[in-house]
Design a protein around this motif. Structure first.
Motif, mmCIF file in Angstrom:
data_model
loop_
_atom_site.group_PDB
_atom_site.id
_atom_site.type_symbol
_atom_site.label_atom_id
_atom_site.label_comp_id
_atom_site.label_asym_id
_atom_site.label_seq_id
_atom_site.Cartn_x
_atom_site.Cartn_y
_atom_site.Cartn_z
ATOM 1 N N THR A 118 3.787 -11.060 -3.319
ATOM 2 C CA THR A 118 4.361 -11.025 -1.966
ATOM 3 C C THR A 118 3.923 -9.711 -1.322
ATOM 4 N N PHE A 119 4.084 -9.613 -0.007
ATOM 5 C CA PHE A 119 3.660 -8.394 0.678
ATOM 6 C C PHE A 119 4.505 -7.200 0.211
ATOM 7 N N GLU A 120 5.802 -7.416 0.040
ATOM 8 C CA GLU A 120 6.680 -6.316 -0.377
ATOM 9 C C GLU A 120 6.237 -5.771 -1.740
ATOM 10 N N GLU A 121 5.891 -6.687 -2.664
ATOM 11 C CA GLU A 121 5.417 -6.252 -3.997
ATOM 12 C C GLU A 121 4.088 -5.520 -3.894
ATOM 13 N N GLY A 122 3.153 -6.129 -3.135
ATOM 14 C CA GLY A 122 1.817 -5.551 -3.008
ATOM 15 C C GLY A 122 1.880 -4.170 -2.364
ATOM 16 N N LEU A 123 2.720 -4.058 -1.344
ATOM 17 C CA LEU A 123 2.825 -2.772 -0.645
ATOM 18 C C LEU A 123 3.416 -1.717 -1.581
ATOM 19 N N SER A 124 4.427 -2.127 -2.338
ATOM 20 C CA SER A 124 5.069 -1.192 -3.272
ATOM 21 C C SER A 124 4.059 -0.718 -4.334
ATOM 22 N N LYS A 125 3.279 -1.656 -4.875
ATOM 23 C CA LYS A 125 2.239 -1.286 -5.868
ATOM 24 C C LYS A 125 1.217 -0.341 -5.244
ATOM 25 N N GLY A 155 -4.446 -2.206 -0.554
ATOM 26 C CA GLY A 155 -4.310 -2.016 -1.998
ATOM 27 C C GLY A 155 -4.935 -0.699 -2.420
ATOM 28 N N PRO A 156 -4.998 -0.438 -3.733
ATOM 29 C CA PRO A 156 -5.605 0.785 -4.253
ATOM 30 C C PRO A 156 -7.072 0.924 -3.834
ATOM 31 N N LEU A 212 8.494 -1.006 7.562
ATOM 32 C CA LEU A 212 8.702 -1.334 6.138
ATOM 33 C C LEU A 212 8.059 -0.260 5.241
ATOM 34 N N LEU A 213 6.861 0.136 5.616
ATOM 35 C CA LEU A 213 6.151 1.171 4.842
ATOM 36 C C LEU A 213 6.982 2.467 4.821
ATOM 37 N N CYS A 214 7.511 2.836 5.980
ATOM 38 C CA CYS A 214 8.313 4.068 6.074
ATOM 39 C C CYS A 214 9.533 3.974 5.155
ATOM 40 N N GLN A 215 10.176 2.795 5.151
ATOM 41 C CA GLN A 215 11.378 2.644 4.313
ATOM 42 C C GLN A 215 11.031 2.779 2.835
ATOM 43 N N GLN A 216 9.932 2.098 2.420
ATOM 44 C CA GLN A 216 9.536 2.181 1.000
ATOM 45 C C GLN A 216 9.138 3.615 0.639
ATOM 46 N N MET A 217 8.460 4.295 1.540
ATOM 47 C CA MET A 217 8.020 5.673 1.261
ATOM 48 C C MET A 217 9.226 6.604 1.110
ATOM 49 N N ASP A 218 10.222 6.470 1.995
ATOM 50 C CA ASP A 218 11.426 7.332 1.893
ATOM 51 C C ASP A 218 12.067 7.181 0.520
ATOM 52 N N GLU A 219 12.181 5.911 0.090
ATOM 53 C CA GLU A 219 12.803 5.658 -1.228
ATOM 54 C C GLU A 219 12.006 6.290 -2.349
ATOM 55 N N LYS A 220 10.678 6.040 -2.316
ATOM 56 C CA LYS A 220 9.830 6.507 -3.427
ATOM 57 C C LYS A 220 9.705 8.028 -3.448
ATOM 58 N N LEU A 221 9.765 8.646 -2.265
ATOM 59 C CA LEU A 221 9.637 10.112 -2.220
ATOM 60 C C LEU A 221 11.007 10.789 -2.273
ATOM 61 N N ALA A 222 12.060 9.953 -2.406
ATOM 62 C CA ALA A 222 13.442 10.454 -2.427
ATOM 63 C C ALA A 222 13.727 11.360 -1.221
ATOM 64 N N LEU A 260 0.534 7.430 -4.733
ATOM 65 C CA LEU A 260 1.360 8.567 -5.182
ATOM 66 C C LEU A 260 0.911 9.058 -6.560
ATOM 67 N N GLU A 261 0.389 8.124 -7.370
ATOM 68 C CA GLU A 261 -0.085 8.523 -8.705
ATOM 69 C C GLU A 261 -1.513 9.084 -8.666
ATOM 70 N N ASN A 262 -2.230 8.839 -7.593
ATOM 71 C CA ASN A 262 -3.647 9.247 -7.536
ATOM 72 C C ASN A 262 -3.889 10.275 -6.428
ATOM 73 N N THR A 263 -3.089 11.316 -6.450
ATOM 74 C CA THR A 263 -3.198 12.336 -5.399
ATOM 75 C C THR A 263 -4.560 13.044 -5.463
ATOM 76 N N GLU A 264 -5.114 13.126 -6.680
ATOM 77 C CA GLU A 264 -6.418 13.775 -6.808
ATOM 78 C C GLU A 264 -7.505 12.971 -6.061
ATOM 79 N N TRP A 265 -7.451 11.644 -6.223
ATOM 80 C CA TRP A 265 -8.381 10.742 -5.508
ATOM 81 C C TRP A 265 -8.249 10.993 -4.008
ATOM 82 N N LEU A 266 -6.988 11.015 -3.531
ATOM 83 C CA LEU A 266 -6.739 11.223 -2.094
ATOM 84 C C LEU A 266 -7.286 12.573 -1.637
ATOM 85 N N GLU A 267 -7.038 13.604 -2.462
ATOM 86 C CA GLU A 267 -7.536 14.942 -2.089
ATOM 87 C C GLU A 267 -9.056 14.955 -2.006
#
Ligand code: NAD
Ligand code: TYD
Length: 347
Positions: A311-318, A187-188, A260-270, A324-331
């Protein structure tokens, strides 16, 4: 009530603090954290101005400091999460895990024992632990609360030891305690050394995804907010001197999860389908790698009515959306010392 939560600037602790501070305005919540590489006050922005919340910078290894804190604040309860928590780091530096996870827990137990001695009514020492203390499962079976401890990594050995000390203080000195053993959280706010946030960060940066061994290791995954909800229930309604297993009813082989993570990431990052999967790289296995963890969480479900809410799919997507919204945190967390760790572990 005055509740001391340790490790509240870390991944799970920060979600627990947010939940307790907003839900229990009548309680005073103290967050004790040493702010190691894994502790980050950015995780607590939503609560920092709240009147029922205080942050205390300090190390649980320091008995004198812990005693003085108990004396000053007269805590009614402790929820203990502070720990060194990453298996790979425990393989490189087991002593650091013995210090914080074993000695640090003992220091808290000693302080609680000393200051609560005359009046144990309505006091509680809640120790947050892991399913890894049970060791590894084969292809079948589940960990229950009565499964024998059989830890295989320095991390799980240190957590097992701390669990034993908590139980021993209950039996020997009558300290009211409760323990929960939870499966892998995601999670976050999770530091990008653990599988899911590490791989999200690497996909964002088009870096290899280092899958250990053949990738056929299995873990049971739980969304972190569901763990915080479970801790809340066990804290308020759990039986003292008892243990609760917490799990997601959600087993995944690493390689299936990563796909699954790779598939969701491809979609979200277009990005074109399959781009993230191309980053998967099989690397040398982790020594003593536990094959499978899986929790039987029927006791907490039956006794306390707890169940995962997503569900795992929902949790992973969130989770991906949050990173992706908290790139500053990641940096912030991947600069400096993180680069050194990454080089030592993967390059
Ligand atoms: P984390 O590594 O994200 O956070 C640990 C926190 O403890 C950090 O804020 C760190 O600064 C603090 N800390 C470390 N050493 C300290 C010390 N000596 N004194 C004071 N503070 C110190 O860990 P997490 O993933 O949030 O795990 C929290 C607890 O839950 C741990 O006890 C862990 O064993 C347990 N747990 C974790 C998982 C999981 O999947 N992450 C699953 C089950 C149980
Ligand atoms: P991790 O997130 O470290 O949690 P734990 O070891 O406590 O279960 O690892 C989860 C699984 O992912 C575990 O089987 C090890 C594997 N893994 C990799 O394959 N590559 C990695 O880079 C990491 C960090 C983990």
């Amino acid at each position: 009530m005055k509740i001391l939560i340790t490790g509240g600037a870390g991944f799970i602790g920060s979600h627990l603090i947010s939940l307790f501070v907003s839900k229990y305005q009548q309680h005073q919540i103290f967050n004790l954290d040493a702010l190691t590489y894994a502790g980050n006050l950015e995780n607590l922005k939503d609560v920092e101005g709240e009147l029922n919340y205080s942050f205390i910078l300090g190390d649980i290894i320091d008995q004198g400091f812990i005693n003085a804190l108990f004396k000053k604040h007269q805590f009614d309860a402790v929820i203990h999460l502070a720990a060194e928590s990453h298996v790979d780091r425990s393989i490189k530096d087991p002593l650091a895990f013995a210090r914080t996870n074993i000695l640090g827990t003992l220091n808290l137990l000693n302080a609680a024992r000393e200051f609560w001695n005359d009046d144990l009514k309505d006091k509680l020492f809640y120790h947050v632990s892991t399913d890894e203390v049970y060791g590894t499962l084969g292809e079948t079976g589940l960990f229950t609360e009565t499964t024998a401890y059989d830890p295989n990594s320095p991390y799980s050995a240190s957590k097992a030891s701390s669990d034993h000390f908590v139980r021993a203080y209950g039996e020997t000195y009558g300290l009211p305690y409760v323990i929960s053993n939870c499966s892998n959280n995601y999670g976050p706010n999770q530091f990008p050394e653990k599988l899911i946030p590490l791989f999200i960060n690497n996909i964002i940066n088009n870096k290899p995804l280092p899958v250990y061994g053949d990738g056929n290791y299995t873990r049971d995954w739980l969304y972190v907010i569901d763990h915080a909800r479970a801790i809340d229930l066990v804290f308020h309604k759990g039986k003292t001197k008892d243990t609760y297993n917490i799990g997601g009813f959600n087993e995944w082989k690493n390689i299936d999860l990563v796909t699954l993570l790779c598939q969701q990431m491809d979609e979200k990052l277009a990005r074109p389908k399959g781009s993230s999967e191309k980053l998967i790289t099989y690397v040398k296995d982790r020594p003593g790698h536990d094959l499978r963890y899986a929790i039987d969480a029927s006791k907490i479900k039956k006794e306390l009515g707890w169940e995962p809410s997503v569900t795992f799919e929902e949790g992973l997507s969130k989770t991906i959306d949050w990173y992706l919204e908290n790139t500053e945190w990641l940096e912030h967390v991947t600069s400096g010392a993180y680069q050194e760790y990454y080089k030592k572990q993967y390059l």
